[in-house]
Design a protein around this motif. Structure first.
Motif: not given
Length: 310
Positions: A46-54, A123-125, A129-132, A149-155
């Motif tokens: 599955f694609p996985v979304v990392m949600i970062i709070a405010g 998450l990459k490990g 998950f096939d997309e971050l 940018k640093r972790m080379e996320a997909d989107k």
């Protein structure tokens, strides 16, 4: 029996029983950070979304001691219902991650960026998950775009993210104060922008500029969201509401101008906590503490469509 009744009530009122959170954690030099994975059932990846709070003491669900709206939890549930996994986590010093907090004088904006990077590597490990996808809300937008940018996320997805440096926003917020206040605050902000701390601060300004928080402000002021989003070479989605009383439409426009390839979606009537609300401040603020309200219609769908694009 009382605990069982309470559990049944919780399940009935939040609709999360079928969407069990998988508690996860990572170790940092100052303590353990904790979060929750929500992974759809079924075979495959599955694609996985990392949600970062405010900003502030906001927990994994988008809540703090002064408000409960469950905005980030509702986002995770919406993704889950559409076969998209998500991670939401408590920032250091907040909720289950409270023990990982450093001394205020040692905290830097980069600390939050590094934490997001660490979660991204986690998450990459995970072979499920096939997309971050990194998604940041409010201040989490700036943290997220730098970490992506640093972790080379997909989107990358920005929700209610500012388009200007924090120092400029602080000046704007303080501009409504009496001239005597801005006469004191403007020189302080200018010093911090130069990377210089200020020894003497009027006690009435300690809530903003006490000596122990100045190093954090210096580290935060040096980042320009427009420059950070321009540096991304992956698909970008910018989401903003018209009744957001904390972040303006012009911020979304600035981000979109800095990254012309980005998609931008403006939701008429969506406020800062991602709920439908009027522009009237008092009525708008009522939604900040009403977890029964659903997310803005079309918000989850826009995110799903973006993630599904090649």
């Amino acid at each position: 029996m009382r605990n069982l009744v309470a559990l049944i009530f919780l399940c009935a009122s939040t609709f999360v029983c079928a969407q069990v959170d998988e508690e996860v954690e990572i170790t940092t030099e100052t303590g353990t950070l904790k979060g929750a994975l929500m992974v759809p059932e079924g075979e495959g990846t599955f694609p996985v979304v990392m949600i970062i709070a405010g900003s502030g003491p906001t927990d994994r669900n988008g809540n703090n001691a002064a408000m409960t709206n469950n905005s980030l939890q509702l986002l995770a549930e919406g993704l889950y219902d559409n076969d998209i996994a998500s991670l939401r986590f408590d920032k250091r010093g907040v909720a289950a991650s409270v023990s990982a907090m450093t001394g205020e004088e040692d905290l830097r904006f980069e600390t939050y960026i590094e934490d997001a990077e660490s979660w991204g590597e986690y998450l990459k490990g995970d072979p499920r998950f096939d997309e971050l996808v990194v998604m940041g809300h409010s201040e989490g937008s700036l943290i997220g775009m730098i970490a992506a940018k640093r972790m080379e996320a997909d989107k990358f997805i920005s929700i209610a993210g500012v388009g200007r440096p924090a120092a400029d926003i602080l000046r704007e917020q303080l501009s409504v104060q009496p001239p005597g206040v801005t006469a004191m605050t403007d020189p302080i902000i200018e010093s911090l922008e130069r990377g210089e701390t200020v020894d003497s601060v009027n006690p009435m300004l300690n809530v903003l500029f006490r000596p122990s928080v100045q190093p954090y402000l210096i580290s935060w002021f040096k980042y320009d969201p427009a420059q950070a989003i321009a540096a991304l070479n992956v698909p970008v989605l910018i989401l903003q509401g018209t009744t957001d009383i904390q972040v303006k439409i012009k911020d979304a426009e600035m981000l979109a101008s800095a990254n012309p390839d980005a998609e931008k979606v403006i939701f008429d009537g969506m406020n800062h906590v991602l709920k439908e609300a009027p522009i009237d401040r008092m009525e708008n603020m009522k939604t900040y503490n009403d977890p029964s309200l659903p997310l803005m219609v079309g918000l989850v769908e826009a995110i799903i469509d973006f993630i599904g694009e090649n």
